[in-house]
Design a protein around this motif. Sequence first.
Motif, mmCIF file in Angstrom:
data_model
loop_
_atom_site.group_PDB
_atom_site.id
_atom_site.type_symbol
_atom_site.label_atom_id
_atom_site.label_comp_id
_atom_site.label_asym_id
_atom_site.label_seq_id
_atom_site.Cartn_x
_atom_site.Cartn_y
_atom_site.Cartn_z
ATOM 1 N N SER A 223 0.848 -1.197 0.000
ATOM 2 C CA SER A 223 0.000 0.000 0.000
ATOM 3 C C SER A 223 0.882 1.244 0.000
ATOM 4 C CB SER A 223 -0.895 0.030 1.244
ATOM 5 O OG SER A 223 -1.896 -0.957 1.158
ATOM 6 N N ASP A 224 0.538 2.126 -0.908
ATOM 7 C CA ASP A 224 1.180 3.450 -0.882
ATOM 8 C C ASP A 224 0.458 4.326 0.140
ATOM 9 O OD1 ASP A 224 2.719 5.740 -2.388
ATOM 10 O OD2 ASP A 224 0.622 6.399 -2.166
ATOM 11 N N THR A 225 -0.842 4.054 0.244
ATOM 12 C CA THR A 225 -1.711 4.820 1.129
ATOM 13 C C THR A 225 -2.669 3.860 1.806
ATOM 14 O OG1 THR A 225 -1.623 6.738 -0.330
ATOM 15 C CG2 THR A 225 -3.509 6.623 1.157
ATOM 16 N N LEU A 226 -3.032 4.168 3.055
ATOM 17 C CA LEU A 226 -4.110 3.422 3.712
ATOM 18 C C LEU A 226 -5.247 4.390 3.975
ATOM 19 C CD1 LEU A 226 -2.402 1.171 6.432
ATOM 20 C CD2 LEU A 226 -3.758 0.387 4.480
ATOM 21 N N PHE A 227 -6.430 4.028 3.510
ATOM 22 C CA PHE A 227 -7.589 4.889 3.777
ATOM 23 C C PHE A 227 -8.196 4.488 5.124
ATOM 24 C CE2 PHE A 227 -12.303 5.641 2.892
ATOM 25 C CZ PHE A 227 -12.249 6.914 3.438
ATOM 26 N N TYR A 228 -8.266 5.441 6.029
ATOM 27 C CA TYR A 228 -8.740 5.215 7.396
ATOM 28 C C TYR A 228 -9.987 6.081 7.574
ATOM 29 C CZ TYR A 228 -7.919 4.415 12.457
ATOM 30 O OH TYR A 228 -7.999 4.024 13.776
ATOM 31 N N PRO A 229 -11.166 5.574 7.212
ATOM 32 C CA PRO A 229 -12.346 6.454 7.205
ATOM 33 C C PRO A 229 -12.718 6.975 8.587
ATOM 34 C CG PRO A 229 -12.916 4.208 6.466
ATOM 35 C CD PRO A 229 -11.463 4.197 6.793
ATOM 36 N N GLY A 230 -12.412 6.200 9.612
ATOM 37 C CA GLY A 230 -12.871 6.576 10.959
ATOM 38 C C GLY A 230 -14.137 5.799 11.250
ATOM 39 N N CYS A 231 -14.276 5.343 12.485
ATOM 40 C CA CYS A 231 -15.360 4.408 12.787
ATOM 41 C C CYS A 231 -16.745 5.052 12.667
ATOM 42 C CB CYS A 231 -15.159 3.811 14.178
ATOM 43 S SG CYS A 231 -15.102 5.038 15.491
ATOM 44 N N GLU B 169 -13.466 4.054 -3.269
ATOM 45 C CA GLU B 169 -13.316 3.840 -4.720
ATOM 46 C C GLU B 169 -12.681 5.060 -5.385
ATOM 47 O OE1 GLU B 169 -17.246 2.772 -5.929
ATOM 48 O OE2 GLU B 169 -17.100 0.890 -4.789
ATOM 49 N N ARG B 170 -13.102 6.224 -4.939
ATOM 50 C CA ARG B 170 -12.546 7.467 -5.506
ATOM 51 C C ARG B 170 -11.040 7.548 -5.227
ATOM 52 N NH1 ARG B 170 -11.473 10.806 -8.668
ATOM 53 N NH2 ARG B 170 -11.396 13.055 -8.335
ATOM 54 N N LEU B 171 -10.658 7.150 -4.020
ATOM 55 C CA LEU B 171 -9.236 7.187 -3.666
ATOM 56 C C LEU B 171 -8.458 6.149 -4.472
ATOM 57 C CD1 LEU B 171 -9.463 7.681 0.200
ATOM 58 C CD2 LEU B 171 -8.711 9.358 -1.490
ATOM 59 N N GLY C 86 -4.813 0.961 0.342
ATOM 60 C CA GLY C 86 -5.423 -0.083 1.168
ATOM 61 C C GLY C 86 -6.542 0.500 2.016
ATOM 62 N N ILE C 87 -7.240 -0.389 2.716
ATOM 63 C CA ILE C 87 -8.343 0.062 3.577
ATOM 64 C C ILE C 87 -8.040 -0.336 5.021
ATOM 65 C CG2 ILE C 87 -9.705 -2.059 3.134
ATOM 66 C CD1 ILE C 87 -11.299 1.396 3.605
ATOM 67 N N TRP C 88 -8.412 0.558 5.936
ATOM 68 C CA TRP C 88 -8.123 0.298 7.358
ATOM 69 C C TRP C 88 -9.319 0.785 8.178
ATOM 70 C CZ3 TRP C 88 -3.215 2.654 10.177
ATOM 71 C CH2 TRP C 88 -3.058 2.021 11.426
ATOM 72 N N LEU C 89 -10.129 -0.169 8.578
ATOM 73 C CA LEU C 89 -11.269 0.168 9.443
ATOM 74 C C LEU C 89 -10.840 -0.065 10.886
ATOM 75 C CD1 LEU C 89 -14.211 -1.705 7.629
ATOM 76 C CD2 LEU C 89 -13.376 0.616 7.206
ATOM 77 N N ASP C 90 -10.973 0.940 11.686
ATOM 78 C CA ASP C 90 -10.581 0.800 13.096
ATOM 79 C C ASP C 90 -11.041 2.058 13.837
ATOM 80 O OD1 ASP C 90 -9.508 -0.217 15.402
ATOM 81 O OD2 ASP C 90 -7.453 -0.371 14.660
ATOM 82 N N CYS C 91 -10.871 2.012 15.140
ATOM 83 C CA CYS C 91 -11.113 3.222 15.930
ATOM 84 C C CYS C 91 -9.767 3.702 16.427
ATOM 85 C CB CYS C 91 -12.044 2.908 17.101
ATOM 86 S SG CYS C 91 -12.129 4.236 18.307
ATOM 87 N N ARG D 29 1.438 6.054 3.903
ATOM 88 C CA ARG D 29 0.727 7.274 4.274
ATOM 89 C C ARG D 29 -0.694 6.888 4.692
ATOM 90 N NH1 ARG D 29 -1.600 11.814 0.101
ATOM 91 N NH2 ARG D 29 -2.402 9.929 -0.906
ATOM 92 N N VAL D 30 -1.223 7.571 5.682
ATOM 93 C CA VAL D 30 -2.602 7.307 6.112
ATOM 94 C C VAL D 30 -3.456 8.503 5.712
ATOM 95 C CG1 VAL D 30 -4.115 6.980 8.126
ATOM 96 C CG2 VAL D 30 -1.898 5.826 8.030
ATOM 97 N N VAL D 31 -4.590 8.207 5.088
ATOM 98 C CA VAL D 31 -5.519 9.272 4.714
ATOM 99 C C VAL D 31 -6.826 9.029 5.460
ATOM 100 C CG1 VAL D 31 -6.928 10.174 2.835
ATOM 101 C CG2 VAL D 31 -4.501 9.758 2.468
ATOM 102 N N THR D 32 -7.272 9.996 6.211
ATOM 103 C CA THR D 32 -8.474 9.779 7.018
ATOM 104 C C THR D 32 -9.570 10.791 6.697
ATOM 105 O OG1 THR D 32 -9.355 9.631 9.270
ATOM 106 C CG2 THR D 32 -7.495 11.106 8.964
#
Lengths: 69, 756
Positions: B418-426, B441-443, B451-456, B488-491
């Motif tokens: 992953s170049d970036t991890l998308f961390y949407p926020g819980c 999908e846009r990212l 990548g995707i990272w679901l967490d709190c 990199r993390v993008v939230t």
Amino acid sequence: MNLSFLPADMNWTCQPCGEKLQPGMVELEYMGNVFRVELPVCPKCSAVLISEDLAVGRMLEVEQLLEDK
Amino acid sequence: MEQKELRAWEALCIQEEPPACRAGCPLNVDARSFAAAMAKGEWSSARAILEKSMPIGGIVARICEAPCEQYCIRKDLGGAIALSALERVCVVNAPSRRKVFRLPPRPKRVVALGGGLSSLTVAFDLAKKGYPVTVYFGGERPGGSLNYFPEETLPQAVVKDELNHLEKLSVAFKPIENFTPDCIASADSIYVGQDDILPETLTVPIQHPDSATFALAEPGWFTGGMHGKEHRYRFITNISEGRQAAISIDRYLQQASLTSGRAALRNGKAKLYTRTDHIAAVPRKKPAAPAGYTLEEAIEEAARCINCQCLECVNHCKYLENFGAFPRVYARQIYNNSAIVKGTHMANTLINSCSLCRQCEELCPNDFSMADLCLEARQTMVREQRMPSSAHWFALEEMHSARTEGSLVRHAPGAETSDTLFYPGCQLGGIRPQQTLRLYERLLELQPLTGIWLDCCGAPAHWAGRKEAFTEIVQQVEKVWQEMGSPRVVTACSTCLKMFRDHLPAVPVESVWRVLAEQAAVDGDPLHVMAISDPCTARDDGDTRAAVRTLLKGLGRVDAPLPMSGKLTECCGFGGLMDCANPAQARQVAEARVAQTDAEIITYCAMCRDQLARTGKPVSHILDLLFSDLAHPAEEKPQSISARRIHRRRLKSALLNRYPAEQQEEKAAWEDVELIIPETVAMMMEERRILEDDIRKVLHKGANGGQHFVHDQSGLAIASAVLGAVTFWVEYTVEKDQYRLERCWSHRMVMRREKA
């Protein structure tokens, strides 16, 4: 503290025991404090019924009181 | 908190500091309260306020030159409050109600040479303390210059009345001719009041006294009243010198230090901050008659008083307002709260109700931080095992769920890095799952190795003061990030962003709105005016705030003014777990927030959207504009706590579906329990923080060998189960294979059937 919290309507039957609930002494414990109270209890399996009125009324009050002690 | 720390906190809050007028009065008269009483026409109360600080009030209030007026904050807004004239009208119209009150007599004797204002002040202040004072006056009568005022300014009857009052306080008046060297020998302290005509034999040897204590070189000798006609404020200054000398004489006679711990005159230097930019200029009331104000005119003039207060933070914060005081008082209450060993901890709710939003820091001239104060107190309560277990229970349960059944981390489907991890926020995942997927999908379009990272992020643990638990979460989050190759993390959550920045400085983290703003369309035609409500966790993140505005401009939105936004933005009621510890206040906070604008509100925090929408006001999330085909109506009600939980699981499931080789997590058996939930019960569940999940677990247990109760006539059934620290109860009927809910409740007390 020795109180009775029997609901007006005691027509409840425990399942699967099939026993009608009877008044019985129960210990309620919270944060190290124990209270003896009279509640509807199944004479066979000892299951206890805590009514909504008691849970959201007096019980909640006491819980909050003890939490702030 | 140590007492030293409390003092430091208290010193930061200046609300109790005297206003400029009081700081500018050498007698420390509470002019602000005086003006307030005058504005209400409470003449006797007003006079009592004067006489609390003024000696011989009937005289002083008539001749006071009011040096306070030069410091009045109203000065540039129509002119200083005419305090001199107001004092006069007050004492002319309200007879004194003071009583002769004297402390028990003391053996030490004081002599005042001269009968002028300063000597009368010395006599007044010391006689009240129980010292016998003899005043040797020059001329025919005591009073010095008081005998030369025009009758309309200072009637002789008033002077006489005040002298009588002094005599009742055991002050003796004798002509200066009676003064002999023996009088010196029998006195324990001598004051030379230079504001009277005294024989040169007495005044010539007097040197200049110490400027603070008015002590002369000879022990026990003091002097004052040194100002003549050339001084603009000569009367009040001479009175002030008499008062300062009286303080010194008292200390001298008690063999105490003349200077130690002595409060210096403030000379108008006030620490109290008062904002005036919202105050309109109102010209000073001119009395119609030369004699001075009528009572009606006096009320009008006194009503111009700004009533100087700081209260900068309190005026903008429902929480600070609700507890009825201001941070200085709260610091003391919180300190006392931790000092109590036995008894009720009254400040628990105060400590747990702060949103930790830090708006107060921005508004306070001294950066007082209720957030730091409350957070530290929460950490102490947790450490000392005094934190009420119910205070943050639900939020911590939510966090646990998001970090277990709702969590997921994967490289993009088909990718190994992953170049970036998308961390949407819980909360975004719980409130807007479809939009979260679309955003991902846009990212992916912008960067396929996302990548995707679901967490709190652990914010609830941090806000709850659970330091150890939070540290553990931070370490776990860092470990996951490292295992994913430290990308990199993008939230999409301002709180997550802040948590990463504050607690995981090694992680390169960015707001998704900034990433999107870089790709934003050129400005669209202005279509719609909307007020942007910045989340409180974006207070210090100007870049993200600017990016959101760029995005909205590109979407044709015009930024409507919202007074408390940007650096000054405020909480929606969720921050700091306010919604958990004090839900009623959280509703008030949201109401106050939406009341700041008539425009439709837009925000970029999912929780802000739902908290503010709870008020009934239309509120949109920025994703509603970015992905219009997935837009939720601005009027839509907030997602229920149950829906948020279920959405998180579904989001995770939908994402996992993209990895065919992976097995989906199996659904728990209780998840299939079918419920019919009437609207009233749904509201009850929301208010009582009871989830559909909880109810399903209770009913599933009841249906699978667990016991339950059945009502003999109505057919209603009640089942219960202990889930964690809480016992849940459900009252229901069964319709085919579905459970129709009637009521539900819970408690934390543990029940034990007594052994027979």
